[in-house]
Scaffold this motif. Structure first.
Motif, PDB file in Angstrom:
ATOM      1  N   ARG A   2     -44.403   5.140  19.254  1.00  6.45           N
ATOM      2  CA  ARG A   2     -44.734   6.302  18.541  1.00  6.45           C
ATOM      3  C   ARG A   2     -45.110   7.143  19.576  1.00  6.45           C
ATOM      4  O   ARG A   2     -45.678   6.885  20.610  1.00  6.45           O
ATOM      5  CB  ARG A   2     -45.866   6.453  17.559  1.00  6.45           C
ATOM      6  N   THR A   3     -44.866   8.415  19.458  1.00  6.16           N
ATOM      7  CA  THR A   3     -45.424   9.430  20.504  1.00  6.16           C
ATOM      8  C   THR A   3     -46.766  10.276  20.247  1.00  6.16           C
ATOM      9  O   THR A   3     -47.088  11.004  20.912  1.00  6.16           O
ATOM     10  CB  THR A   3     -44.175  10.482  20.659  1.00  6.16           C
ATOM     11  N   ASP A   4     -47.184   9.789  18.973  1.00  8.24           N
ATOM     12  CA  ASP A   4     -48.392  10.680  18.722  1.00  8.24           C
ATOM     13  C   ASP A   4     -49.690   9.816  18.859  1.00  8.24           C
ATOM     14  O   ASP A   4     -50.813  10.163  18.595  1.00  8.24           O
ATOM     15  CB  ASP A   4     -48.383  10.894  17.265  1.00  8.24           C
TER      16      ASP A   4
ATOM     17  N   HIS B 231     -50.580   5.295  24.096  1.00  8.48           N
ATOM     18  CA  HIS B 231     -49.260   4.769  23.264  1.00  8.48           C
ATOM     19  C   HIS B 231     -49.597   4.672  21.892  1.00  8.48           C
ATOM     20  O   HIS B 231     -50.576   3.989  21.358  1.00  8.48           O
ATOM     21  CB  HIS B 231     -48.641   3.449  24.028  1.00  8.48           C
TER      22      HIS B 231
ATOM     23  N   TRP C 170     -44.343  -1.183  26.579  1.00  5.96           N
ATOM     24  CA  TRP C 170     -45.187  -0.039  27.203  1.00  5.96           C
ATOM     25  C   TRP C 170     -45.006  -0.418  28.649  1.00  5.96           C
ATOM     26  O   TRP C 170     -45.765   0.653  29.378  1.00  5.96           O
ATOM     27  CB  TRP C 170     -46.440  -0.387  26.587  1.00  5.96           C
TER      28      TRP C 170
END
Length: 299
Positions: free
Chosen positions: A50-52, A87, A121
């Motif tokens: 996820r990018t949030d 992340h 990651w």
């Protein structure tokens, strides 16, 4: 759920081929001895970056395990905190291992999250550091992080890889669960067994599981499972759960034994693994970090 962006990672179950308590430590924990056997069967952990920055779990049975007790979520959060990164990840666990069976399902899920997110990651933490993080989540997590059949001592943190002969296992789960703390408090529990050696194990000495008589006395369903399995072989208990197993040298006899068992034991036949299927999945992961479906064998 769309497969876009998701990767799938094996989280194999394990057996304790024996389990002894050889003393009590100054910190109140017990010194144990056991051999962990990886199985070519278990859960599958699905991950999607996820990018949030959020860590979100998905699945149909989320109410069964509170978020605070979900080892997969805690593993992701601890890994992120350890490396001070922002992340995020979606997590979905496809469960096959029964809760409370002693097959290591939750611990294996957590270990898979640690190792897979380390790859996704790009953290390059190293296995020893990931195992140390895993140890704070549970005593069985480090062996799944390392991914090898192992002789274990201490509280399970001192691991020595062992080569085990190919084997097939007839597993049964009576569907009951006794809290590990309750078992450790049982007055009849043997806490001072003589230390065993790897040579004792290799010779086939009956080392046993110290929790077997306790569980058989507490839970009639476990006693019934042992009596049923005794008709097809020598049953043993795995870990501190209610899961039982009989070992066979080949699949055919194991399948024949399964057919002779009564209904309702939650029985199945699975293969022992020479090492964790997770290691093969990690080796297949793209070094450029491209997301791909990674499937372990036997799932």
């Amino acid at each position: 759920m769309s497969a876009a962006g998701w990767s799938a990672w094996p989280a194999p179950a394990k057996l304790n081929l024996f389990l002894r308590i050889i003393g009590r430590r100054a910190d109140g924990y017990h010194d144990l001895q056991t051999v962990f056997r990886m199985l070519d069967w278990g859960d599958t952990v699905h991950l999607r970056p996820r990018t949030d920055g959020r860590i979100v779990r998905h699945g149909p049975d989320l109410a069964a395990v509170p978020e605070a007790a979900d080892l997969s979520l805690r593993a992701a959060d601890m890994l992120r905190s350890e490396f001070n990164v922002g992340h995020g990840v979606d997590i979905r666990v496809e469960k096959r291992t029964p809760a409370g069976g002693g097959f290591g399902g939750g611990s294996s899920d957590a270990a898979t999250v640690l190792r897979a997110l380390d790859a996704i990651w790009g953290l390059e933490a190293g296995v020893d550091r990931l195992a140390a993080i895993g140890a704070s989540l549970g005593a069985d997590v480090p062996v799944f992080v390392h991914g090898h059949n192992a002789w274990a001592e201490g509280v399970g943190e001192r691991l020595f890889p062992v080569d085990l002969a190919p084997a097939w296992y007839l597993l049964a789960h009576p569907g009951v669960h006794v809290a590990t703390a309750t078992l450790f408090q049982a007055p009849e529990l043997t806490r001072d067994a003589a230390p065993a050696t790897i040579s004792d194990f290799a010779s086939g000495a009956p080392l046993g599981n110290v929790f077997e008589p306790v569980l058989r006395g507490l839970e009639p369903a476990v006693e019934a499972a042992f009596q049923a399995l005794a008709h097809v072989g020598t049953p043993r208990l795995t870990g501190t759960g209610s899961g039982c197993f009989v070992e066979f040298a080949a699949r055919g006899p194991a399948e024949d034994a399964l057919a002779r068992l009564p209904q309702g034991l939650g029985a199945r036949v699975v293969a022992g693994a020479p090492r964790s299927p997770l290691l093969d999945a990690l080796a297949a992961w793209s070094p450029q970090g491209r997301r791909q479906e990674v499937q372990g064998t036997g799932f």
